[in-house]
Write an enzyme that holds these catalytic residues in place. Structure first.
Site, PDB file in Angstrom:
ATOM      1  N   HIS A 265       0.797  -1.233   0.000  1.00 41.84           N
ATOM      2  CA  HIS A 265       0.000   0.000   0.000  1.00 41.84           C
ATOM      3  C   HIS A 265       0.825   1.276   0.000  1.00 41.84           C
ATOM      4  O   HIS A 265       0.276   2.367  -0.020  1.00 41.84           O
ATOM      5  CB  HIS A 265      -0.988   0.010   1.170  1.00 41.84           C
ATOM      6  CG  HIS A 265      -0.345   0.181   2.528  1.00 41.84           C
ATOM      7  ND1 HIS A 265       0.275  -0.846   3.183  1.00 41.84           N
ATOM      8  CD2 HIS A 265      -0.251   1.252   3.337  1.00 41.84           C
ATOM      9  CE1 HIS A 265       0.717  -0.412   4.353  1.00 41.84           C
ATOM     10  NE2 HIS A 265       0.429   0.864   4.470  1.00 41.84           N
TER      11      HIS A 265
HETATM   12  N1  UDP Z   1      -3.971  -6.226   8.621  1.00 45.29           N
HETATM   13  C1  UDP Z   1      -5.232  -6.815   8.677  1.00 45.29           C
HETATM   14  N2  UDP Z   1      -5.827  -7.209   7.506  1.00 45.29           N
HETATM   15  C2  UDP Z   1      -5.224  -7.072   6.289  1.00 45.29           C
HETATM   16  C3  UDP Z   1      -3.923  -6.480   6.244  1.00 45.29           C
HETATM   17  C4  UDP Z   1      -3.338  -6.056   7.428  1.00 45.29           C
HETATM   18  O1  UDP Z   1      -5.788  -6.984   9.751  1.00 45.29           O
HETATM   19  O2  UDP Z   1      -5.813  -7.445   5.265  1.00 45.29           O
HETATM   20  C5  UDP Z   1      -3.347  -5.754   9.881  1.00 45.29           C
HETATM   21  C6  UDP Z   1      -1.985  -6.337  10.170  1.00 45.29           C
HETATM   22  O3  UDP Z   1      -2.105  -7.539  10.903  1.00 45.29           O
HETATM   23  C7  UDP Z   1      -1.338  -5.223  10.988  1.00 45.29           C
HETATM   24  C8  UDP Z   1      -1.935  -3.955  10.424  1.00 45.29           C
HETATM   25  O4  UDP Z   1      -3.121  -4.352   9.735  1.00 45.29           O
HETATM   26  O5  UDP Z   1      -1.707  -5.343  12.334  1.00 45.29           O
HETATM   27  C9  UDP Z   1      -0.975  -3.257   9.495  1.00 45.29           C
HETATM   28  O6  UDP Z   1      -1.603  -2.209   8.895  1.00 45.29           O
HETATM   29  P1  UDP Z   1      -1.024  -1.489   7.597  1.00 45.29           P
HETATM   30  O7  UDP Z   1      -0.153  -2.426   6.834  1.00 45.29           O
HETATM   31  O8  UDP Z   1      -2.198  -0.879   6.913  1.00 45.29           O
HETATM   32  O9  UDP Z   1      -0.218  -0.271   8.214  1.00 45.29           O
HETATM   33  P2  UDP Z   1       1.313  -0.025   8.616  1.00 45.29           P
HETATM   34  O10 UDP Z   1       1.662  -1.007   9.688  1.00 45.29           O
HETATM   35  O11 UDP Z   1       2.141  -0.159   7.387  1.00 45.29           O
HETATM   36  O12 UDP Z   1       1.304   1.377   9.141  1.00 45.29           O
END
Ligand code: UDP
Length: 363
Positions: A209
């Site tokens: 993303h």
């Molecule tokens: N996650 C989820 N479902 C999905 C993809 C990710 O529950 O289809 C969870 C994942 O386990 C983690 C979080 O979302 O806890 C990560 O979010 P994201 O990748 O959007 O954000 P980042 O961590 O990069 O800020």
């Protein structure tokens, strides 16, 4: 102590859940601490928001500012305007922000300008890459935060270098891992498990993303095709982020082992990751979860704000060039991926340590 907790986007919900549960526990123990939960509305798709409230047992927000959509500046401005009204109407002693999203930065600025103390959970992490909007959010938030709760000593070191006094930095661990540990027993098979007859370690999970990987269609296509062609034919399960979905449909990628699904709920997503051969991602939080599961994690970025996941955990910075992705997958399928361990204080008790510390600010 009156606190206001800010949550705006998917990773925020996962981080605030254990903090709210720890506050409730403190209340049951007779501590004088109250919270008001503010949802900024940054993520408004039910699959990116409501699902997490239900699955992680997060109480309904006291208010939703409904500031979804728009450019970075439009969203920042909308959240600031709405949160200023909210905080004036419902003053707090402490505003608690988590992570590094637009809501984190916007609400911390508003709070400080209203002379309200700010606590930042997951403070001090840095990618040193200012092309990432999150890095700017981290830097601005940490420049005005009063109390810094950190996931590692390394994050604390970044804050010290920026001139923050040691007395305001609290190395308490990782709230994301609190959520992981508290919910592990509830992980459940997503529908795709039975549909594809998936087997343990016989599939790969993909999430993408970051603007650098998904905003340019040619680049996104190259990344995905490289992965599909180098996973020994294993199914690739791709829960697609709304930002990526907008672009993906026009790419015309058709491969037998590509399985696109909607963003998953937390319990199903982590069931999948914990049973996978590997996770390929540009997420930050997923690198931490993979480290705790001991699952190989290939990060399609050149830098990380979470170096501990590489130095201690199972994560490796692969980058997004096809040749690098191919080499990393060869290493994985040759059985040469490193074994990691779990960083200090990623033990499931971080939120309790944070709340205990916040209560000490009363005196
Ligand atoms: N996650 C989820 N479902 C999905 C993809 C990710 O529950 O289809 C969870 C994942 O386990 C983690 C979080 O979302 O806890 C990560 O979010 P994201 O990748 O959007 O954000 P980042 O961590 O990069 O800020």
């Amino acid at each position: 102590m009156k606190t206001t907790i800010i949550a705006g986007a998917r990773p925020n919900f996962i981080k605030v859940a254990p903090v709210i549960h720890a506050i409730k526990k403190a209340q049951q123990n007779g501590e004088k601490i109250a919270y008001r939960l503010v949802h900024t509305g940054q993520h408004y798709d039910p699959k990116m928001s409501d699902t997490f409230f239900i699955e992680l047992n997060i109480p309904q927000p006291d208010i939703n500012l409904e500031c979804g959509g728009g450019t970075q500046a439009e969203q920042t401005a909308a959240i600031m305007i709405a949160f200023e009204k909210e905080l004036v109407a419902n003053p707090a002693d402490l505003v608690i922000v988590v992570g590094d999203v637009t809501s984190t930065m916007a609400c911390s600025i508003v709070a400080k300008k209203l002379n309200t103390k700010v606590a930042h959970i997951e403070a001090g992490i840095r990618s040193f890459d200012l092309s990432m909007p999150e890095e700017i959010n981290r830097m601005v938030t940490d420049s005005i935060t009063d109390y810094f709760f950190t996931t590692t000593k390394w994050a604390g070191g970044n804050l010290l270098k920026a001139g923050v006094e040691q007395t305001r930095i609290f190395f308490t661990g990782n709230v994301m891992i609190d959520t992981l540990m508290a919910n592990q027993h509830k992980f459940r098979e997503p529908a795709i498990w039975a549909k594809l007859k998936l087997e343990k370690k016989q599939f790969v999970v993909l999430t993408l993303h970051r603007p650098a990987n998904v905003d340019e269609p040619g680049k996104l296509k190259e990344i995905i095709e490289t992965i599909l062609n180098n996973v020994n034919g294993l199914p690739v399960i791709f829960p697609i982020h709304p930002r990526t979905a907008k672009i993906f449909t026009d790419l015309g990628i058709e491969a037998e082992n590509m399985h696109l699904v909607d963003p998953m709920g937390y319990l199903e997503f982590n069931f999948l990751v914990s049973n996978s051969k590997a996770v390929i991602t540009d997420s930050g939080g997923i690198t931490e979860e993979a480290t705790v599961f001991g699952i190989p994690c290939l990060t399609l970025r050149d830098n990380t704000e979470r170096p501990e996941t590489c130095e201690i955990g199972t994560n490796e910075l692969v980058g997004a060039q096809p040749v690098k992705i191919k080499m990393a997958l060869e290493k994985l399928f040759n059985g040469n991926w490193k074994k990691g361990t779990i960083p200090a204080l990623w033990d499931g008790n971080t939120a309790e340590r944070i709340v205990e510390r916040i209560l000490s600010f009363n005196g």
